[in-house]
Scaffold this active site. Structure first.
Site, PDB file in Angstrom:
ATOM      1  N   GLU A 183       6.046  22.306 -18.184  1.00 22.20           N
ATOM      2  CA  GLU A 183       6.411  21.747 -19.234  1.00 22.20           C
ATOM      3  C   GLU A 183       5.460  21.804 -20.513  1.00 22.20           C
ATOM      4  O   GLU A 183       4.235  21.714 -20.015  1.00 22.20           O
ATOM      5  CB  GLU A 183       6.882  19.877 -19.109  1.00 22.20           C
ATOM      6  CG  GLU A 183       8.542  19.809 -18.866  1.00 22.20           C
ATOM      7  CD  GLU A 183       9.099  19.874 -20.144  1.00 22.20           C
ATOM      8  OE1 GLU A 183       8.678  20.685 -21.025  1.00 22.20           O
ATOM      9  OE2 GLU A 183      10.075  19.203 -20.113  1.00 22.20           O
ATOM     10  N   ASP A 184       5.897  21.571 -21.727  1.00 25.67           N
ATOM     11  CA  ASP A 184       4.957  21.704 -22.531  1.00 25.67           C
ATOM     12  C   ASP A 184       4.523  20.101 -23.011  1.00 25.67           C
ATOM     13  O   ASP A 184       3.345  19.871 -23.047  1.00 25.67           O
ATOM     14  CB  ASP A 184       5.496  22.234 -23.968  1.00 25.67           C
ATOM     15  CG  ASP A 184       6.892  21.620 -24.236  1.00 25.67           C
ATOM     16  OD1 ASP A 184       7.584  20.822 -23.584  1.00 25.67           O
ATOM     17  OD2 ASP A 184       7.512  22.223 -25.658  1.00 25.67           O
TER      18      ASP A 184
ATOM     19  N   ASP B 220       7.438  13.213 -22.722  1.00 26.95           N
ATOM     20  CA  ASP B 220       7.410  12.105 -23.671  1.00 26.95           C
ATOM     21  C   ASP B 220       8.185  10.864 -22.776  1.00 26.95           C
ATOM     22  O   ASP B 220       7.370  10.348 -22.338  1.00 26.95           O
ATOM     23  CB  ASP B 220       8.315  12.724 -24.720  1.00 26.95           C
ATOM     24  CG  ASP B 220       8.124  11.777 -26.002  1.00 26.95           C
ATOM     25  OD1 ASP B 220       7.287  10.727 -26.110  1.00 26.95           O
ATOM     26  OD2 ASP B 220       9.020  11.704 -26.698  1.00 26.95           O
TER      27      ASP B 220
ATOM     28  N   PHE C 148       3.344  12.674 -32.863  1.00 16.35           N
ATOM     29  CA  PHE C 148       4.249  13.793 -32.799  1.00 16.35           C
ATOM     30  C   PHE C 148       3.246  14.964 -32.755  1.00 16.35           C
ATOM     31  O   PHE C 148       2.417  14.943 -33.926  1.00 16.35           O
ATOM     32  CB  PHE C 148       5.280  13.946 -34.048  1.00 16.35           C
ATOM     33  CG  PHE C 148       6.290  15.140 -33.775  1.00 16.35           C
ATOM     34  CD1 PHE C 148       7.173  14.789 -32.852  1.00 16.35           C
ATOM     35  CD2 PHE C 148       5.979  16.434 -34.328  1.00 16.35           C
ATOM     36  CE1 PHE C 148       8.169  16.179 -32.427  1.00 16.35           C
ATOM     37  CE2 PHE C 148       6.830  17.341 -34.131  1.00 16.35           C
ATOM     38  CZ  PHE C 148       7.885  17.350 -33.255  1.00 16.35           C
TER      39      PHE C 148
ATOM     40  N   ARG D   1       4.954  26.685 -33.318  1.00 19.17           N
ATOM     41  CA  ARG D   1       4.574  27.036 -31.792  1.00 19.17           C
ATOM     42  C   ARG D   1       3.329  27.829 -31.600  1.00 19.17           C
ATOM     43  O   ARG D   1       2.600  27.737 -30.532  1.00 19.17           O
ATOM     44  CB  ARG D   1       5.719  27.791 -31.298  1.00 19.17           C
ATOM     45  CG  ARG D   1       7.002  26.876 -31.123  1.00 19.17           C
ATOM     46  CD  ARG D   1       7.911  27.481 -30.164  1.00 19.17           C
ATOM     47  NE  ARG D   1       9.402  27.035 -30.040  1.00 19.17           N
ATOM     48  CZ  ARG D   1       9.749  25.856 -29.428  1.00 19.17           C
ATOM     49  NH1 ARG D   1       8.986  24.995 -28.852  1.00 19.17           N
ATOM     50  NH2 ARG D   1      10.910  25.515 -29.732  1.00 19.17           N
TER      51      ARG D   1
HETATM   52  P1  IMP Z   1      11.210  13.876 -23.036  1.00 16.68           P
HETATM   53  O1  IMP Z   1      12.532  14.354 -22.476  1.00 16.68           O
HETATM   54  O2  IMP Z   1      11.369  12.756 -23.740  1.00 16.68           O
HETATM   55  O3  IMP Z   1      10.055  13.775 -21.843  1.00 16.68           O
HETATM   56  O4  IMP Z   1      10.844  14.894 -24.176  1.00 16.68           O
HETATM   57  C1  IMP Z   1      10.427  16.224 -23.685  1.00 16.68           C
HETATM   58  C2  IMP Z   1      10.769  17.109 -24.843  1.00 16.68           C
HETATM   59  O5  IMP Z   1      10.800  16.589 -26.032  1.00 16.68           O
HETATM   60  C3  IMP Z   1       9.385  18.200 -24.761  1.00 16.68           C
HETATM   61  O6  IMP Z   1       9.679  19.130 -23.815  1.00 16.68           O
HETATM   62  C4  IMP Z   1       9.531  18.690 -26.082  1.00 16.68           C
HETATM   63  O7  IMP Z   1      10.482  19.788 -26.107  1.00 16.68           O
HETATM   64  C5  IMP Z   1      10.158  17.327 -26.950  1.00 16.68           C
HETATM   65  N1  IMP Z   1       9.103  16.754 -27.596  1.00 16.68           N
HETATM   66  C6  IMP Z   1       8.415  15.546 -27.243  1.00 16.68           C
HETATM   67  N2  IMP Z   1       7.262  15.139 -27.898  1.00 16.68           N
HETATM   68  C7  IMP Z   1       7.052  15.951 -28.641  1.00 16.68           C
HETATM   69  C8  IMP Z   1       5.917  16.285 -29.884  1.00 16.68           C
HETATM   70  O8  IMP Z   1       5.107  15.375 -29.879  1.00 16.68           O
HETATM   71  N3  IMP Z   1       6.060  17.565 -30.314  1.00 16.68           N
HETATM   72  C9  IMP Z   1       7.001  18.547 -30.076  1.00 16.68           C
HETATM   73  N4  IMP Z   1       8.141  18.258 -29.206  1.00 16.68           N
HETATM   74  C10 IMP Z   1       7.852  17.137 -28.457  1.00 16.68           C
HETATM   75 MG    MG Z   2      10.450  21.051 -23.976  1.00 14.31          MG
END
Ligand code: IMP
Ligand code: MG
Length: 183
Positions: A106-107, A110, A159, A172
């Site tokens: 994963e990147d 959150d 963010f 990116r």
């Molecule tokens: P989660 O499902 O809330 O854990 O969010 C995961 C996805 O939301 C990540 O894989 C990103 O694609 C996007 N995301 C969450 N925070 C950020 C951020 O600060 N910058 C860019 N993308 C984010």
């Molecule tokens: Mg993502």
């Protein structure tokens, strides 16, 4: 030197440069080498598109066990800077995961909604092991019970873009992580 960039309507400032990020990726690679030292088949890296590609490659170069790559598209519905609960998954191509060691790449973690969805989906495919390695986590936002196995960077709840992460499709390819400053 100016370390700010403008992506569409928003300004971002550099938080981490590539060498700071790669030092932590190196550490994660060592942790993975220890965890997967005795695998008998290649580990299946499930790379989440599009954000985790840079991390997957930087990590893959530094590990010494064999891997195969599988790609999955995860889309959470929400505004450009905030995700919401529902995550749609779509695997690119065929993937047989029964009995395999599966490592999701994963990147950023959150809220953790994406990881929970991926975990629930892949558990139905009966892997031997299922773990996650993430480039970054916003620890204070993550509120799920599932373990996050391997983490390169701990970030504040702001963010960020770069090193694979995007704002509305942009940023990116920034060779560093940049945080939102303002409009
Ligand atoms: P989660 O499902 O809330 O854990 O969010 C995961 C996805 O939301 C990540 O894989 C990103 O694609 C996007 N995301 C969450 N925070 C950020 C951020 O600060 N910058 C860019 N993308 C984010
Ligand atoms: Mg993502």
């Amino acid at each position: 030197m100016d370390h700010t960039v403008k992506i569409k309507d928003k300004v971002f400032e550099r938080l981490l440069d590539a060498s700071q990020i790669e030092k932590q990726i190196e550490r994660v690679a060592c942790e993975l080498d220890a965890a997967y030292a005795n695998v008998s088949q290649p580990v299946v890296m499930v790379v989440t598109l599009s954000g985790a590609m840079a991390f997957a490659w930087e990590l893959s170069k530094r590990i010494s066990f064999p891997v195969e790559w599988v790609f999955i598209k995860c889309s959470s519905y929400g505004s450009e800077m905030q995700s919401c609960g529902e995550v749609a998954l779509s695997v690119v191509g065929r993937c047989e995961l029964e009995g395999r060691d599966v490592l999701v790449i994963e990147d950023i973690v959150d809220s953790g909604n994406t990881w929970v969805s991926l975990h629930n989906h892949f558990m139905t495919l009966l892997p031997r092991t299922l773990r996650i390695a993430t480039l970054s986590i916003k620890r204070e936002v993550y509120d799920k019970a599932l373990q996050i196995d391997f983490v390169a960077l701990e970030l504040e709840n702001r963010f960020v873009v770069g090193y694979g992460l995007d704002y509305d499709g942009g940023g990116r390819n920034l060779n560093g992580i940049y945080e939102f400053k303002g409009v």
